[in-house]
Write a protein that holds these residues in place. Sequence first.
Motif, PDB file in Angstrom:
ATOM      1  N   VAL A 247       0.829  -1.210   0.000  1.00 39.71           N
ATOM      2  CA  VAL A 247       0.000   0.000   0.000  1.00 39.71           C
ATOM      3  C   VAL A 247       0.861   1.257   0.000  1.00 39.71           C
ATOM      4  O   VAL A 247       0.533   2.250  -0.660  1.00 39.71           O
ATOM      5  CB  VAL A 247      -0.962  -0.008   1.205  1.00 39.71           C
ATOM      6  CG1 VAL A 247      -1.613   1.356   1.400  1.00 39.71           C
ATOM      7  CG2 VAL A 247      -2.041  -1.081   1.025  1.00 39.71           C
ATOM      8  N   THR A 248       1.972   1.224   0.726  1.00 36.68           N
ATOM      9  CA  THR A 248       2.802   2.434   0.871  1.00 36.68           C
ATOM     10  C   THR A 248       3.927   2.511  -0.155  1.00 36.68           C
ATOM     11  O   THR A 248       4.593   3.535  -0.262  1.00 36.68           O
ATOM     12  CB  THR A 248       3.412   2.494   2.278  1.00 36.68           C
ATOM     13  OG1 THR A 248       4.196   1.304   2.522  1.00 36.68           O
ATOM     14  CG2 THR A 248       2.322   2.575   3.338  1.00 36.68           C
ATOM     15  N   SER A 249       4.141   1.452  -0.923  1.00 32.34           N
ATOM     16  CA  SER A 249       5.309   1.380  -1.799  1.00 32.34           C
ATOM     17  C   SER A 249       5.242   2.318  -2.994  1.00 32.34           C
ATOM     18  O   SER A 249       6.227   2.984  -3.323  1.00 32.34           O
ATOM     19  CB  SER A 249       5.498  -0.057  -2.287  1.00 32.34           C
ATOM     20  OG  SER A 249       6.527  -0.133  -3.247  1.00 32.34           O
ATOM     21  N   ARG A 254       7.874   6.264  -6.377  1.00 30.01           N
ATOM     22  CA  ARG A 254       7.851   7.357  -7.340  1.00 30.01           C
ATOM     23  C   ARG A 254       8.831   8.460  -6.926  1.00 30.01           C
ATOM     24  O   ARG A 254       9.582   8.989  -7.750  1.00 30.01           O
ATOM     25  CB  ARG A 254       6.435   7.928  -7.453  1.00 30.01           C
ATOM     26  CG  ARG A 254       6.310   9.039  -8.512  1.00 30.01           C
ATOM     27  CD  ARG A 254       4.889   9.551  -8.606  1.00 30.01           C
ATOM     28  NE  ARG A 254       3.957   8.520  -9.087  1.00 30.01           N
ATOM     29  CZ  ARG A 254       3.085   7.874  -8.334  1.00 30.01           C
ATOM     30  NH1 ARG A 254       2.987   8.175  -7.045  1.00 30.01           N
ATOM     31  NH2 ARG A 254       2.290   6.968  -8.854  1.00 30.01           N
ATOM     32  N   ARG A 255       8.827   8.778  -5.639  1.00 24.21           N
ATOM     33  CA  ARG A 255       9.739   9.821  -5.152  1.00 24.21           C
ATOM     34  C   ARG A 255      11.200   9.381  -5.257  1.00 24.21           C
ATOM     35  O   ARG A 255      12.083  10.183  -5.608  1.00 24.21           O
ATOM     36  CB  ARG A 255       9.369  10.187  -3.715  1.00 24.21           C
ATOM     37  CG  ARG A 255       8.028  10.910  -3.594  1.00 24.21           C
ATOM     38  CD  ARG A 255       7.794  11.456  -2.202  1.00 24.21           C
ATOM     39  NE  ARG A 255       7.415  10.437  -1.247  1.00 24.21           N
ATOM     40  CZ  ARG A 255       6.166  10.068  -0.973  1.00 24.21           C
ATOM     41  NH1 ARG A 255       5.163  10.646  -1.628  1.00 24.21           N
ATOM     42  NH2 ARG A 255       5.908   9.153  -0.073  1.00 24.21           N
ATOM     43  N   LEU A 256      11.468   8.110  -4.962  1.00 20.54           N
ATOM     44  CA  LEU A 256      12.846   7.629  -5.019  1.00 20.54           C
ATOM     45  C   LEU A 256      13.340   7.532  -6.462  1.00 20.54           C
ATOM     46  O   LEU A 256      14.521   7.782  -6.735  1.00 20.54           O
ATOM     47  CB  LEU A 256      12.950   6.276  -4.324  1.00 20.54           C
ATOM     48  CG  LEU A 256      12.821   6.350  -2.796  1.00 20.54           C
ATOM     49  CD1 LEU A 256      12.615   4.972  -2.203  1.00 20.54           C
ATOM     50  CD2 LEU A 256      14.044   7.020  -2.184  1.00 20.54           C
ATOM     51  N   ALA A 257      12.452   7.205  -7.398  1.00 21.28           N
ATOM     52  CA  ALA A 257      12.837   7.205  -8.815  1.00 21.28           C
ATOM     53  C   ALA A 257      13.242   8.614  -9.245  1.00 21.28           C
ATOM     54  O   ALA A 257      14.231   8.797  -9.975  1.00 21.28           O
ATOM     55  CB  ALA A 257      11.687   6.692  -9.671  1.00 21.28           C
ATOM     56  N   GLU A 275       9.764   0.585 -11.648  1.00 19.35           N
ATOM     57  CA  GLU A 275       9.080  -0.705 -11.755  1.00 19.35           C
ATOM     58  C   GLU A 275       8.086  -0.887 -10.614  1.00 19.35           C
ATOM     59  O   GLU A 275       6.981  -1.400 -10.791  1.00 19.35           O
ATOM     60  CB  GLU A 275      10.126  -1.831 -11.733  1.00 19.35           C
ATOM     61  CG  GLU A 275       9.569  -3.237 -11.611  1.00 19.35           C
ATOM     62  CD  GLU A 275       9.061  -3.807 -12.921  1.00 19.35           C
ATOM     63  OE1 GLU A 275       8.461  -4.891 -12.887  1.00 19.35           O
ATOM     64  OE2 GLU A 275       9.246  -3.158 -13.974  1.00 19.35           O
ATOM     65  N   HIS A 276       8.470  -0.449  -9.410  1.00 18.59           N
ATOM     66  CA  HIS A 276       7.608  -0.615  -8.246  1.00 18.59           C
ATOM     67  C   HIS A 276       6.432   0.353  -8.234  1.00 18.59           C
ATOM     68  O   HIS A 276       5.419   0.075  -7.591  1.00 18.59           O
ATOM     69  CB  HIS A 276       8.437  -0.467  -6.960  1.00 18.59           C
ATOM     70  CG  HIS A 276       9.243  -1.687  -6.629  1.00 18.59           C
ATOM     71  ND1 HIS A 276      10.307  -2.086  -7.390  1.00 18.59           N
ATOM     72  CD2 HIS A 276       9.128  -2.597  -5.620  1.00 18.59           C
ATOM     73  CE1 HIS A 276      10.823  -3.194  -6.859  1.00 18.59           C
ATOM     74  NE2 HIS A 276      10.120  -3.533  -5.802  1.00 18.59           N
TER      75      HIS A 276
END
Length: 342
Positions: A247-249, A254-257, A275-276
Amino acid sequence: MTTPGITTSSPAVGARLVGGRGDLSGTVVASLRTGLPLAYEPEAVSDLDPWGEDLQLALHLLYELHYRGFEGVADDREWDPELLCLRQGLEARFLRALRSALAHAPRTVEETFAPLLVEPVDLTGSLSHWLETSGELWHLREYAALRSLYHLKEADPHAWVIPRLTGRAKAAMVAIEYDEFGAGRADRIHAHLYADLMNDLGLDAAYGRYLDQAPAPLLATVNLMSLFGLHRALRGALVGHFACVEVTSSPGSRRLARAMRRCGVGPAAEHFYAEHVEADAVHEQVVRHEVIGGLLADEPELEEDIAFGCAATLLLEDRLAAHIKTAWTQELSALRTPLPGN
């Protein structure tokens, strides 16, 4: 970025043993290295800090015997009665601390998950948001090294729940895990994609390489998955943990990409999180409606356990984020020893 000599994939061999961080983890290391019996007083376990380096490392070492083990350690130590007895005591200490810290946490699935379904307007407390907007290359390298203890075996702890589920819950869980393990393609296994990310960051992608540098708050997040996964009695908690992660991924990924793209790290590093974003957005719906929904239809008495698994995940992630941000705010390493080149 490519560093000569860096491992580009996660090998099948076990990790290297590391030194202890106290009397108990030290005796576990000594026993694994020599094959000799454990030398400790059982009452010493009850005196350990449940969040501390000694307990969390000892527990991690004992859990790792159920994954790939360690170089030079016989495979049959996985079921050594003395090691299992110690593990049971450490688990009980850890689990009591978790239940005590969450004594007032929500007890229903609705109360627990509802706040996670709406992204907060204020993201100032989010570590992924901080990395997206302010993180530097050395922060991203540290973050990747820390998370490697899970991501190089991503989805493995959750696979233990499959034979403990039935019907809708089992079918949905297998479908999600199929994606996690590359949908039949070895080069798309998420652990393999993470090894590629580490290579882009100039890190060593060997399995367990950064165990010695991982602090207790990180070890606790990985130990939680193993605790839930290895116990059938905690199958509801493992489903709660898995659902919380899914749910939190997507928003965090998106922010880490974007953080990887902004720092110009490389396509593999960005791809892992991209991908995640897509995959976990789909998984979130399946895990809530089919895995949790199916499990509650079969075993409604597990609702509190599902809620507990989610709450415990959030608790330990918050503790880890606080540790990392405290170190970085002071321009210090969040690892026990800084990475070479940072």
